[in-house]
Motif scaffolding. Sequence first.
Motif, PDB file in Angstrom:
ATOM      1  N   THR A 135      -0.625 -14.783 -10.783  1.00  0.00           N
ATOM      2  CA  THR A 135      -0.758 -13.349 -10.514  1.00  0.00           C
ATOM      3  C   THR A 135      -1.499 -13.050  -9.211  1.00  0.00           C
ATOM      4  O   THR A 135      -1.765 -11.893  -8.909  1.00  0.00           O
ATOM      5  CB  THR A 135      -1.489 -12.665 -11.680  1.00  0.00           C
ATOM      6  N   ALA A 136      -1.811 -14.074  -8.429  1.00  0.00           N
ATOM      7  CA  ALA A 136      -2.605 -13.896  -7.206  1.00  0.00           C
ATOM      8  C   ALA A 136      -1.857 -13.090  -6.149  1.00  0.00           C
ATOM      9  O   ALA A 136      -0.632 -13.148  -6.042  1.00  0.00           O
ATOM     10  CB  ALA A 136      -2.994 -15.258  -6.641  1.00  0.00           C
ATOM     11  N   LYS A 137      -2.616 -12.338  -5.368  1.00  0.00           N
ATOM     12  CA  LYS A 137      -2.069 -11.548  -4.269  1.00  0.00           C
ATOM     13  C   LYS A 137      -2.147 -12.347  -2.966  1.00  0.00           C
ATOM     14  O   LYS A 137      -2.975 -13.251  -2.822  1.00  0.00           O
ATOM     15  CB  LYS A 137      -2.854 -10.240  -4.114  1.00  0.00           C
ATOM     16  N   PRO A 138      -1.285 -11.997  -1.984  1.00  0.00           N
ATOM     17  CA  PRO A 138      -1.344 -12.687  -0.688  1.00  0.00           C
ATOM     18  C   PRO A 138      -2.742 -12.669  -0.093  1.00  0.00           C
ATOM     19  O   PRO A 138      -3.490 -11.688  -0.238  1.00  0.00           O
ATOM     20  CB  PRO A 138      -0.367 -11.878   0.170  1.00  0.00           C
ATOM     21  N   SER A 140      -5.320 -14.185  -1.044  1.00  0.00           N
ATOM     22  CA  SER A 140      -6.411 -14.403  -1.990  1.00  0.00           C
ATOM     23  C   SER A 140      -6.593 -15.900  -2.247  1.00  0.00           C
ATOM     24  O   SER A 140      -5.741 -16.713  -1.887  1.00  0.00           O
ATOM     25  CB  SER A 140      -6.148 -13.670  -3.307  1.00  0.00           C
ATOM     26  N   TYR A 143      -3.680 -17.748  -4.176  1.00  0.00           N
ATOM     27  CA  TYR A 143      -2.294 -17.510  -3.772  1.00  0.00           C
ATOM     28  C   TYR A 143      -1.683 -18.775  -3.180  1.00  0.00           C
ATOM     29  O   TYR A 143      -2.253 -19.406  -2.294  1.00  0.00           O
ATOM     30  CB  TYR A 143      -2.244 -16.392  -2.747  1.00  0.00           C
ATOM     31  N   SER A 147       2.603 -18.909  -6.908  1.00  0.00           N
ATOM     32  CA  SER A 147       2.466 -17.449  -6.943  1.00  0.00           C
ATOM     33  C   SER A 147       3.741 -16.786  -6.447  1.00  0.00           C
ATOM     34  O   SER A 147       4.270 -15.853  -7.061  1.00  0.00           O
ATOM     35  CB  SER A 147       1.289 -16.993  -6.068  1.00  0.00           C
ATOM     36  N   GLN A 151       6.310 -14.775  -8.893  1.00  0.00           N
ATOM     37  CA  GLN A 151       6.366 -13.319  -8.747  1.00  0.00           C
ATOM     38  C   GLN A 151       7.726 -12.831  -8.257  1.00  0.00           C
ATOM     39  O   GLN A 151       8.100 -11.677  -8.485  1.00  0.00           O
ATOM     40  CB  GLN A 151       5.254 -12.851  -7.812  1.00  0.00           C
ATOM     41  N   SER A 155       7.044 -11.216 -13.982  1.00  0.00           N
ATOM     42  CA  SER A 155       5.736 -10.562 -13.938  1.00  0.00           C
ATOM     43  C   SER A 155       4.930 -11.036 -15.135  1.00  0.00           C
ATOM     44  O   SER A 155       5.487 -11.561 -16.112  1.00  0.00           O
ATOM     45  CB  SER A 155       5.892  -9.036 -13.969  1.00  0.00           C
ATOM     46  N   GLN A 185       9.860  -9.336  -8.331  1.00  0.00           N
ATOM     47  CA  GLN A 185       9.829  -8.453  -7.171  1.00  0.00           C
ATOM     48  C   GLN A 185      11.115  -8.513  -6.337  1.00  0.00           C
ATOM     49  O   GLN A 185      11.354  -7.637  -5.509  1.00  0.00           O
ATOM     50  CB  GLN A 185       8.634  -8.823  -6.286  1.00  0.00           C
ATOM     51  N   GLU A 243      -0.013 -18.177   3.462  1.00  0.00           N
ATOM     52  CA  GLU A 243      -0.646 -17.359   2.428  1.00  0.00           C
ATOM     53  C   GLU A 243      -0.654 -15.869   2.742  1.00  0.00           C
ATOM     54  O   GLU A 243      -1.050 -15.049   1.915  1.00  0.00           O
ATOM     55  CB  GLU A 243      -2.078 -17.836   2.165  1.00  0.00           C
ATOM     56  N   SER A 246       4.115 -12.037   1.576  1.00  0.00           N
ATOM     57  CA  SER A 246       4.433 -11.639   0.205  1.00  0.00           C
ATOM     58  C   SER A 246       5.763 -12.267  -0.205  1.00  0.00           C
ATOM     59  O   SER A 246       6.533 -12.730   0.644  1.00  0.00           O
ATOM     60  CB  SER A 246       4.557 -10.123   0.127  1.00  0.00           C
TER      61      SER A 246
END
Length: 262
Positions: A135-138, A140, A143, A147, A151, A155, A185, A243, A246
């Motif tokens: 669930t990590a965001k770019p 972070s 990530y 990830s 994603q 989800s 996504q 990293e 997205s």
Amino acid sequence: MRKYGQHFLVNKGIIDKITDAVIDNMEGALVEIGPGKGAITTALLERGVNNFTLIEIDPEMADYLKNNLPEYAEVEIKNNDFLKEDLSFLPESPVTFVSNLPYIDAAEILLKVLSAPGLHAAVFMFQREQAQRLTAKPESKHYGPLSVLFQASASARSICRVSPGSFNPPPKVDSEVLLIMPKGQIEFKSAKHKKDFTELVKSVFAYRRKTVLNALCEVFKKDKDLLGAALQKAGVKISARAEELSPRKYADLALALDGIIF
């Protein structure tokens, strides 16, 4: 019995939360991966869920289940490695999965489940750090390639955290239960687009200390100016690193590189 590194779930509260999540989100056939001694299996049976499939790698555990599940249990027990199991036995109708995943194979099992036809939902327990990766965001800490690949196609929502004391024997790390839905996504243009996307993500992250441009040059040995133009076409900065992108940017870049490296 321990050669497969099992950590048997014994916390009834956690077992109940997993069972609730399965029942609340289940549709179609149900498959449990690595049931072990059947803690989750038994809880599902007690709640009226029946006629589902268990896939257990350990022959001792498979025999244990055959001899110890309730007489009213209508389950099929497959003694096999899920990663080697031919999923053609699954119906075309929706399929739900549940598992206290083995830490060592969790990512590989997850990716296979995401490719299963008819996937409706999965309730999976992961090592907490791996759950954070999903669930990590770019940009972070957690990530990475998993990830992005996850994603793009799915989800996840957290059901609960799980402490080491919830298992026998206890592992050395915390765990987390996630509800996974196949609503990602990216809407891939074709099977080729998805394949190119996957290769791109793995290739770029293999050289994550380099810029994306330099990583592509290193892996694919193509003209740097040509690759740079493709990055600009996809809206990716020339200075960007793995990293920073997205899943959507990786999908756009895969399309921009079609005919150049793919």
